[in-house]
Write a protein that holds these residues in place. Structure first.
Motif, PDB file in Angstrom:
ATOM      1  N   THR A  84       6.722  -6.139  61.161  1.00 51.08           N
ATOM      2  CA  THR A  84       7.412  -5.076  60.417  1.00 51.08           C
ATOM      3  C   THR A  84       6.609  -4.690  59.188  1.00 51.08           C
ATOM      4  N   TRP A  85       6.181  -5.686  58.419  1.00 52.76           N
ATOM      5  CA  TRP A  85       5.432  -5.398  57.196  1.00 52.76           C
ATOM      6  C   TRP A  85       4.118  -4.704  57.509  1.00 52.76           C
ATOM      7  N   GLU A  86       3.449  -5.123  58.582  1.00 52.74           N
ATOM      8  CA  GLU A  86       2.191  -4.480  58.978  1.00 52.74           C
ATOM      9  C   GLU A  86       2.432  -3.026  59.370  1.00 52.74           C
ATOM     10  N   GLU A  87       3.502  -2.767  60.128  1.00 54.74           N
ATOM     11  CA  GLU A  87       3.816  -1.390  60.539  1.00 54.74           C
ATOM     12  C   GLU A  87       4.142  -0.513  59.326  1.00 54.74           C
ATOM     13  N   LEU A  88       4.905  -1.039  58.387  1.00 54.88           N
ATOM     14  CA  LEU A  88       5.228  -0.272  57.185  1.00 54.88           C
ATOM     15  C   LEU A  88       3.968   0.009  56.362  1.00 54.88           C
ATOM     16  N   GLY A  89       3.057  -0.961  56.329  1.00 54.66           N
ATOM     17  CA  GLY A  89       1.805  -0.759  55.611  1.00 54.66           C
ATOM     18  C   GLY A  89       0.928   0.276  56.283  1.00 54.66           C
ATOM     19  N   THR A  90       0.815   0.187  57.600  1.00 54.01           N
ATOM     20  CA  THR A  90      -0.024   1.127  58.342  1.00 54.01           C
ATOM     21  C   THR A  90       0.538   2.539  58.311  1.00 54.01           C
ATOM     22  N   GLU A  91       1.810   2.663  58.607  1.00 52.73           N
ATOM     23  CA  GLU A  91       2.408   3.992  58.736  1.00 52.73           C
ATOM     24  C   GLU A  91       2.744   4.657  57.403  1.00 52.73           C
ATOM     25  N   SER A 146       1.815   3.174  54.097  1.00 50.84           N
ATOM     26  CA  SER A 146       1.010   2.638  52.984  1.00 50.84           C
ATOM     27  C   SER A 146       1.849   1.827  52.005  1.00 50.84           C
ATOM     28  N   LEU A 147       2.851   1.127  52.497  1.00 54.71           N
ATOM     29  CA  LEU A 147       3.698   0.290  51.650  1.00 54.71           C
ATOM     30  C   LEU A 147       3.135  -1.118  51.592  1.00 54.71           C
ATOM     31  N   LYS A 148       3.148  -1.688  50.406  1.00 53.88           N
ATOM     32  CA  LYS A 148       2.744  -3.077  50.213  1.00 53.88           C
ATOM     33  C   LYS A 148       3.997  -3.934  50.241  1.00 53.88           C
ATOM     34  N   HIS A 149       3.832  -5.189  50.667  1.00 55.97           N
ATOM     35  CA  HIS A 149       4.983  -6.079  50.797  1.00 55.97           C
ATOM     36  C   HIS A 149       4.758  -7.374  50.054  1.00 55.97           C
ATOM     37  N   LYS A 150       5.832  -7.853  49.448  1.00 54.70           N
ATOM     38  CA  LYS A 150       5.830  -9.172  48.803  1.00 54.70           C
ATOM     39  C   LYS A 150       7.179  -9.818  49.114  1.00 54.70           C
ATOM     40  N   ASP A 151       7.145 -11.099  49.488  1.00 50.25           N
ATOM     41  CA  ASP A 151       8.384 -11.812  49.803  1.00 50.25           C
ATOM     42  C   ASP A 151       8.485 -13.091  48.987  1.00 50.25           C
ATOM     43  N   THR A 152       9.704 -13.416  48.614  1.00 58.73           N
ATOM     44  CA  THR A 152      10.017 -14.722  48.050  1.00 58.73           C
ATOM     45  C   THR A 152      10.949 -15.388  49.054  1.00 58.73           C
ATOM     46  N   ASP A 153      10.470 -16.458  49.671  1.00 56.54           N
ATOM     47  CA  ASP A 153      11.271 -17.119  50.690  1.00 56.54           C
ATOM     48  C   ASP A 153      12.389 -17.915  50.027  1.00 56.54           C
ATOM     49  N   MET A 154      13.603 -17.732  50.500  1.00 56.12           N
ATOM     50  CA  MET A 154      14.749 -18.476  49.984  1.00 56.12           C
ATOM     51  C   MET A 154      15.861 -18.459  51.016  1.00 56.12           C
TER      52      MET A 154
END
Length: 184
Positions: A67-74, A76-84
């Motif tokens: 999902t994050w890769e698709e959002l970045g490719t399509e 140009s969104l960057k993603h950051k996650d905090t696992d909890m």
């Protein structure tokens, strides 16, 4: 960050963007939902912000990496996650209120109704809302179930002649049992 949403996972690509960006008008000082936005307007707002900050949605969980890769490719969104955990996510959204540092969270099925009761969700109905079974969604659009886990028996048939077919078989049988993550 003006955009805030606690949402039970289920969408990818443009639909994920619509969930994220539909939460608020980033030019507004309030955190009210603007549910009249078109997908084009939602996409534009998401691109303007340029980031998706999630909690409980790491690359290694439920194939979020795709999902994050698709959002970045399509888009140009960057993603950051905090696992909890789900409980930690709700506590974070509740503590931060209007000053949220995350856009989206992935919580367990039992936590969607709790999040709604605490006023932590914003309603949104996907373009395929009517296809989602009633048990898997909130009537008002505060949460949907995107995936569920399944318990299964894996058996090495080379070493086990009579594989268990029920919990009773497993309980009464003479098996070496290992409980763990099926992915590993």
């Amino acid at each position: 960050m003006a955009m805030r949403k606690l949402w039970k996972k289920g969408l990818i690509g443009a639909l994920a963007i619509s969930m994220l960006a539909a939460c608020s008008d980033s030019s507004s000082s309030s955190n009210e939902v603007n549910s009249d936005l078109t997908l084009e307007e939602i996409t534009k707002k998401a691109k303007e912000e340029g980031n998706v900050n999630s909690v409980g949605m790491p690359d290694t969980w439920a194939n979020w990496v795709e999902t994050w890769e698709e959002l970045g490719t399509e888009y140009s969104l960057k993603h950051k996650d905090t696992d909890m955990s789900s409980a930690e996510e709700l506590a974070k959204f509740e503590a931060e209120k209007e000053d949220a540092t995350a856009d989206i969270g992935d919580v367990g099925i039992a936590f969607g109704p709790i999040a709604k009761d605490k006023g932590l969700t914003l309603p949104y109905k996907t373009s395929y809302w009517d296809e989602i079974p009633d048990w898997a969604k909130d009537d008002e659009g505060h949460w949907i179930v995107g995936y569920t886990g399944t318990i299964s028996f894996l058996t090495d048939k080379n070493n086990v002649k009579n594989a268990p077919t029920s919990w009773e078989d497993l309980k009464n049988g003479d098996y070496n049992v290992s409980i763990g993550d099926a992915l590993t």
